[in-house]
Motif scaffolding. Structure first.
Motif, short mmCIF file in Angstrom:
data_model
loop_
_atom_site.label_atom_id
_atom_site.label_comp_id
_atom_site.label_asym_id
_atom_site.label_seq_id
_atom_site.Cartn_x
_atom_site.Cartn_y
_atom_site.Cartn_z
N ALA A 1 0.74 -1.12 0.06
CA ALA A 1 -0.14 0.10 -0.02
C ALA A 1 0.92 1.35 0.04
O ALA A 1 0.41 2.19 -0.49
N ALA A 2 2.04 1.28 0.76
CA ALA A 2 2.87 2.33 0.70
C ALA A 2 3.56 2.65 -0.56
O ALA A 2 4.01 3.56 -0.97
N ALA A 3 3.80 1.56 -1.50
CA ALA A 3 4.47 1.44 -2.53
C ALA A 3 3.62 2.14 -3.79
O ALA A 3 4.15 2.76 -4.73
N ASP A 4 2.24 2.18 -3.57
CA ASP A 4 1.22 2.61 -4.70
C ASP A 4 1.07 4.07 -4.41
O ASP A 4 0.84 4.48 -3.50
N PRO A 5 1.25 4.86 -5.65
CA PRO A 5 1.00 6.15 -5.39
C PRO A 5 -0.69 6.56 -5.13
O PRO A 5 -1.36 5.48 -5.84
N PRO A 6 -0.90 7.64 -4.77
CA PRO A 6 -2.40 7.84 -4.39
C PRO A 6 -3.17 8.00 -5.70
O PRO A 6 -2.60 8.43 -6.75
N LYS A 7 -4.36 7.48 -5.75
CA LYS A 7 -5.21 7.88 -6.74
C LYS A 7 -5.56 9.26 -7.03
O LYS A 7 -5.73 10.14 -5.88
N LEU A 8 -5.38 9.71 -8.17
CA LEU A 8 -5.79 11.09 -8.64
C LEU A 8 -7.19 11.33 -8.41
O LEU A 8 -7.60 12.60 -7.65
N GLN A 9 -8.01 10.61 -8.59
CA GLN A 9 -9.55 10.90 -8.82
C GLN A 9 -9.90 10.81 -7.18
O GLN A 9 -9.49 10.31 -6.29
N GLY A 10 -10.99 11.95 -7.04
CA GLY A 10 -11.44 12.31 -5.75
C GLY A 10 -11.92 13.39 -5.53
O GLY A 10 -11.78 14.42 -6.55
#
Length: 141
Positions: free
Chosen positions: A25-34
């Protein structure tokens, strides 16, 4: 002779799985949508103050692209604007029309906390990730 307790093995496996999930989870970039918003009602003045940006994905030329629905409020909310979002290695940018300043450009980035950056004429902004002010009636906020 068997010295291990069966629950200790289960606890160890659970900890290992949780640890690997946290690393992934820490390695995944945050989702842009939101939804990113610092819009708040001013009870004393009976006004609505702030900025709200709702980032949405869509498909353009067989690839994922993004647009942003941007709304400013400096007393009364303006008409939301749908603007194209540019994504660069170092962040995102878009242009929108502010009711007082005219066309202004935003350049910033998104992390797990929200959207932060700078509007040309407005300066630095930080818009927390969360719900829209227009959802407050549904959530009881």
């Amino acid at each position: 002779m068997y010295l291990r307790h069966p629950y200790l093995t289960l606890v160890g496996a659970t900890i290992a799985l949780l640890g690997s999930a946290l690393i992934c989870a820490a390695a995944d970039p945050p989702k842009l949508q939101g939804i990113y918003s610092n819009m708040e009602p001013s009870v004393e003045q009976g006004e609505l103050i702030g900025i709200e940006v709702f980032i949405l994905p869509h498909i353009r030329d067989d690839e994922v692209a993004y647009v942003a629905l941007v709304q400013f409020s400096d007393g009364l909310p303006t008409r939301p604007q749908l603007v194209d979002l540019a994504i660069q290695d170092d962040g995102i940018s878009f242009s929108a029309v502010h009711p007082i300043e005219g066309e202004i450009r935003f350049k910033g980035s998104i992390d797990m906390e929200g959207l932060s950056g700078r509007f040309d004429a407005l300066g630095e902004v930080s818009l927390p990730r969360g719900e829209s002010i227009w959802q407050w009636g549904a959530s009881g906020r």
